[in-house]
Design a protein around this motif. Structure first.
Motif, short mmCIF file in Angstrom:
data_model
loop_
_atom_site.label_atom_id
_atom_site.label_comp_id
_atom_site.label_asym_id
_atom_site.label_seq_id
_atom_site.Cartn_x
_atom_site.Cartn_y
_atom_site.Cartn_z
N UNK A 227 9.67 7.02 19.82
CA UNK A 227 10.50 8.05 20.05
C UNK A 227 10.74 9.00 18.82
N UNK A 228 11.42 8.23 17.84
CA UNK A 228 12.02 8.92 16.75
C UNK A 228 11.42 9.05 15.18
N UNK A 229 10.34 8.09 15.14
CA UNK A 229 9.69 7.63 13.87
C UNK A 229 8.62 8.86 13.79
N UNK A 230 8.33 9.20 12.40
CA UNK A 230 7.24 10.10 12.08
C UNK A 230 5.92 9.50 12.34
N UNK A 231 5.01 10.41 12.37
CA UNK A 231 3.70 10.03 12.62
C UNK A 231 3.12 8.70 11.81
N UNK A 232 3.65 8.86 10.46
CA UNK A 232 3.02 7.56 9.58
C UNK A 232 3.92 6.35 10.09
N UNK A 233 5.17 6.54 10.32
CA UNK A 233 6.03 5.38 10.73
C UNK A 233 5.53 4.62 11.79
N UNK A 234 5.07 5.50 12.76
CA UNK A 234 4.57 5.01 14.13
C UNK A 234 3.24 4.38 13.73
N UNK A 235 2.16 4.83 13.13
CA UNK A 235 1.01 4.23 12.67
C UNK A 235 1.39 2.87 12.03
N UNK A 236 2.26 2.81 11.00
CA UNK A 236 2.20 1.80 10.23
C UNK A 236 3.15 0.60 11.22
N UNK B 255 0.76 -1.15 -0.08
CA UNK B 255 0.21 -0.13 0.19
C UNK B 255 0.89 1.13 0.10
N UNK B 256 0.42 2.41 0.02
CA UNK B 256 1.09 3.73 -0.06
C UNK B 256 2.12 3.63 1.29
N UNK B 257 1.55 3.13 2.31
CA UNK B 257 2.41 3.37 3.40
C UNK B 257 3.10 2.28 4.26
N UNK B 258 2.77 1.02 3.65
CA UNK B 258 3.08 -0.36 4.08
C UNK B 258 3.52 -1.65 2.95
N UNK B 259 4.60 -2.05 3.27
CA UNK B 259 4.60 -3.35 2.36
C UNK B 259 5.19 -4.37 3.41
N UNK B 260 4.97 -5.64 2.98
CA UNK B 260 5.28 -6.79 3.85
C UNK B 260 4.45 -7.99 3.54
N UNK B 261 4.74 -9.01 3.96
CA UNK B 261 4.15 -10.34 3.77
C UNK B 261 2.90 -10.31 4.71
N UNK B 262 1.44 -10.75 4.15
CA UNK B 262 0.67 -10.73 4.98
C UNK B 262 0.90 -11.76 6.08
N UNK B 263 0.56 -11.46 7.48
CA UNK B 263 0.81 -12.28 8.51
C UNK B 263 0.34 -13.75 8.33
N UNK B 264 -0.75 -14.06 7.51
CA UNK B 264 -1.38 -15.26 7.51
C UNK B 264 -0.48 -16.26 6.61
N UNK B 265 0.59 -15.64 5.82
CA UNK B 265 1.09 -16.28 4.83
C UNK B 265 2.77 -16.49 5.35
N UNK B 266 2.85 -15.82 6.58
CA UNK B 266 4.30 -16.27 7.19
C UNK B 266 4.22 -17.66 7.73
N UNK B 267 5.37 -18.45 7.74
CA UNK B 267 5.36 -19.67 8.74
C UNK B 267 5.36 -19.16 10.32
N UNK B 268 5.59 -20.26 10.98
CA UNK B 268 5.65 -19.93 12.52
C UNK B 268 6.80 -19.41 12.81
N UNK B 269 8.06 -19.68 12.20
CA UNK B 269 9.34 -19.21 12.54
C UNK B 269 9.29 -17.76 11.84
#
Length: 83
Positions: A38-47, A6-20
């Motif tokens: 402490x140091x992240x932007x508002x959008x970084x904290x939200x993500x 998405x515009x602010x987030x990328x990553x493998x969906x949690x359901x697609x991850x192995x337990x490890x």
């Protein structure tokens, strides 16, 4: 595995991850929480918060019977009665 983007987030969906992988992702997020807070932007904290919730929900879905350490329970708490 499918990558979510998405515009602010990328990553493998949690359901697609192995337990490890899920455990590793959670550990990484927990290690980086304070610095992001402490140091992240508002959008970084939200993500960070959104990803943490996603991974934690998936962990609880997979492991609903986790066994809390009795030393971490408060007297009179709902789960302390099981002890």
């Amino acid at each position: 595995m499918t990558t979510m983007r998405t515009a602010d987030h990328s990553g493998v969906p949690a359901g697609d991850l192995s337990n490890h992988e899920l455990a590793r992702e959670l550990a990484s997020l927990h290690r980086t929480r304070h610095d992001t807070f402490v140091h992240g932007s508002d959008s970084a904290l939200a993500n960070h918060s959104e990803r943490s919730r996603e991974l934690e929900r998936e962990y609880l879905r997979r492991f609903p019977g986790r066994d809390p350490d009795p030393r971490r329970l408060r007297p009179g708490g709902a789960t302390s009665a099981r002890s």
